[in-house]
Write a protein that holds these residues in place. Structure first.
Motif, PDB file in Angstrom:
ATOM      1  N   TYR A 259       0.829  -1.201   0.000  1.00  0.00           N
ATOM      2  CA  TYR A 259       0.000   0.000   0.000  1.00  0.00           C
ATOM      3  C   TYR A 259       0.869   1.260   0.000  1.00  0.00           C
ATOM      4  CZ  TYR A 259      -3.984  -3.027   1.123  1.00  0.00           C
ATOM      5  OH  TYR A 259      -4.955  -3.996   1.102  1.00  0.00           O
ATOM      6  N   TYR A 260       1.959   1.221   0.759  1.00  0.00           N
ATOM      7  CA  TYR A 260       2.910   2.346   0.827  1.00  0.00           C
ATOM      8  C   TYR A 260       3.493   2.628  -0.555  1.00  0.00           C
ATOM      9  CZ  TYR A 260       7.304   4.775   1.999  1.00  0.00           C
ATOM     10  OH  TYR A 260       8.349   5.654   2.044  1.00  0.00           O
TER      11      TYR A 260
ATOM     12  N   SER B 295      -4.479   2.333   0.155  1.00  0.00           N
ATOM     13  CA  SER B 295      -3.307   3.107  -0.284  1.00  0.00           C
ATOM     14  C   SER B 295      -3.619   4.593  -0.430  1.00  0.00           C
ATOM     15  CB  SER B 295      -2.777   2.567  -1.613  1.00  0.00           C
ATOM     16  OG  SER B 295      -3.693   2.825  -2.671  1.00  0.00           O
TER      17      SER B 295
ATOM     18  N   PRO C 208      -4.642   7.059   1.746  1.00  0.00           N
ATOM     19  CA  PRO C 208      -3.963   7.996   2.664  1.00  0.00           C
ATOM     20  C   PRO C 208      -2.488   8.195   2.324  1.00  0.00           C
ATOM     21  CG  PRO C 208      -5.314   6.439   3.890  1.00  0.00           C
ATOM     22  CD  PRO C 208      -5.275   5.950   2.483  1.00  0.00           C
ATOM     23  N   PHE C 209      -1.819   7.121   1.890  1.00  0.00           N
ATOM     24  CA  PHE C 209      -0.412   7.231   1.511  1.00  0.00           C
ATOM     25  C   PHE C 209      -0.266   8.083   0.251  1.00  0.00           C
ATOM     26  CE2 PHE C 209      -0.603   2.961   3.578  1.00  0.00           C
ATOM     27  CZ  PHE C 209       0.058   3.324   4.747  1.00  0.00           C
TER      28      PHE C 209
ATOM     29  N   LEU D 274      -0.640  11.774   1.180  1.00  0.00           N
ATOM     30  CA  LEU D 274       0.534  12.296   1.881  1.00  0.00           C
ATOM     31  C   LEU D 274       1.719  12.453   0.929  1.00  0.00           C
ATOM     32  CD1 LEU D 274       0.277  10.288   5.224  1.00  0.00           C
ATOM     33  CD2 LEU D 274       0.005  12.756   4.950  1.00  0.00           C
TER      34      LEU D 274
ATOM     35  N   THR E   3       9.419   8.623  14.508  1.00  0.00           N
ATOM     36  CA  THR E   3       8.055   8.311  14.062  1.00  0.00           C
ATOM     37  C   THR E   3       7.783   6.813  13.922  1.00  0.00           C
ATOM     38  OG1 THR E   3       8.768   8.592  11.746  1.00  0.00           O
ATOM     39  CG2 THR E   3       7.785  10.505  12.853  1.00  0.00           C
TER      40      THR E   3
ATOM     41  N   LYS F 204       1.404   5.382   9.190  1.00  0.00           N
ATOM     42  CA  LYS F 204       0.900   6.695   8.765  1.00  0.00           C
ATOM     43  C   LYS F 204       1.704   7.828   9.386  1.00  0.00           C
ATOM     44  CE  LYS F 204      -3.817   5.316   7.605  1.00  0.00           C
ATOM     45  NZ  LYS F 204      -5.268   5.484   7.884  1.00  0.00           N
TER      46      LYS F 204
ATOM     47  N   VAL G 171       4.950   8.259   7.539  1.00  0.00           N
ATOM     48  CA  VAL G 171       4.853   9.033   6.295  1.00  0.00           C
ATOM     49  C   VAL G 171       4.621  10.511   6.606  1.00  0.00           C
ATOM     50  CG1 VAL G 171       3.660   9.259   4.081  1.00  0.00           C
ATOM     51  CG2 VAL G 171       3.970   7.009   5.087  1.00  0.00           C
ATOM     52  N   ILE G 172       3.855  10.798   7.657  1.00  0.00           N
ATOM     53  CA  ILE G 172       3.680  12.195   8.089  1.00  0.00           C
ATOM     54  C   ILE G 172       5.036  12.795   8.450  1.00  0.00           C
ATOM     55  CG2 ILE G 172       2.727  13.679   9.908  1.00  0.00           C
ATOM     56  CD1 ILE G 172       0.267  11.812   9.917  1.00  0.00           C
TER      57      ILE G 172
END
Length: 279
Positions: A46-47, A124, A126-127, A130, A175, A181, A184-185
């Motif tokens: 997904y990333y 995927s 949200p990734f 971002l 992180t 998540k 990635v943030i």
């Protein structure tokens, strides 16, 4: 005849750029390696999937402009005001194009992924959103340091690359315990910090003030945020997914173009001039 002194000078310059690129590529490969080890292959999938589209768009646009801009920067290395003007034009033009593209992609991510890649890839999204922010900001530091490199300051390039990567690894370690998540943030935060770090060499070597640098960023950023909000508001309306996607794209383009035309964005003017010269 070959000059040993010139060869040494060229080697010193190019070896620092090579080392900078090696550090950058090693850093890029670090995240997938750690995610695969700490989480699982599904999360890594997904990333990578979320990263793929924004990176492709960003690298294609940046690669096309860089191929033209870097030789021009190099020819103007003895004329700092001219070089600075060219850098500002490059950044304004790419901001004008890339900011709304990334904001628009983030806004339509869910219907786009559902329609094109099916619902199984929805995790995927949200990734992807971002990475739209990360890819939308990355080019700013690229053009700044291309200009520094064009001045023959590859050691400056390498120095700041090392500083930023140490900072990036620190953010990664902080992180990592909080989930994928947040990880990635952390990359988003690093992208913002990288722009701030770039302020100093730009001021020193290009006489490119903080005010000027911010003026070449914030109008496009704000306009893209407004466009993003408008598209997200439209997404509340119930309609067939294909109609919704097309409608959102049309509205997004219309709103951003109207803002750019009304506010007379420099990037918009540069784009119009390029189109006029072409046709």
């Amino acid at each position: 005849l070959l000059s040993i002194t010139r060869i040494k000078k060229l080697f010193s310059y190019s070896s620092k750029l090579l080392l900078s690129n090696i550090i950058e590529e090693a850093y890029k490969g670090l995240y997938p390696l750690i995610i695969g080890k700490v989480f699982n292959t599904k999360v890594l999938g997904y990333y990578n999937y979320g990263k793929q589209i924004p990176n492709l768009i960003s690298s294609t646009i940046n690669g096309s402009v860089t191929a033209i801009s870097f030789p021009l920067y190099s020819r103007s290395q003895d004329d700092i005001p001219k070089l600075k003007k060219m850098v500002r034009h490059s950044i304004s033009l790419i901001n004008f194009i890339l900011f709304p593209l990334m904001a628009g992609l983030a806004a339509v991510a869910e219907p786009l992924v559902t329609l094109v890649f099916t619902e199984k890839w929805l995790p995927s999204v949200p990734f992807l959103q971002l990475f739209c922010v990360i890819s939308g900001l990355y080019h700013i530091q690229v053009y700044n340091f291309h200009a520094i490199s064009a001045l023959g300051k590859s050691s400056v390039f390498l120095k700041y690359e090392i500083i930023k990567k140490f900072l990036a690894i620190a953010i990664l370690l902080i992180t990592l315990p909080f989930g994928i998540k947040v990880l990635v943030i952390g990359q988003v935060i690093f992208a913002v910090i990288s722009i701030v770090i770039n302020f100093k060499p730009n001021i020193r070597w290009l006489n490119y003030s903080i005010k000027e640098q911010l003026n070449d960023i914030w109008p496009y950023f704000v306009a893209s945020i407004i466009m993003f909000i408008c598209i997200r508001l439209i997404s509340i309306i119930e309609m067939p997914i294909i109609i919704k996607l097309i409608f959102e794209i049309i509205v997004g383009i219309s709103i951003y173009t109207l803002i750019a035309f009304t506010a007379k964005f420099n990037g918009f003017t540069i784009m119009i001039n390029i189109i006029k010269k072409r046709f």
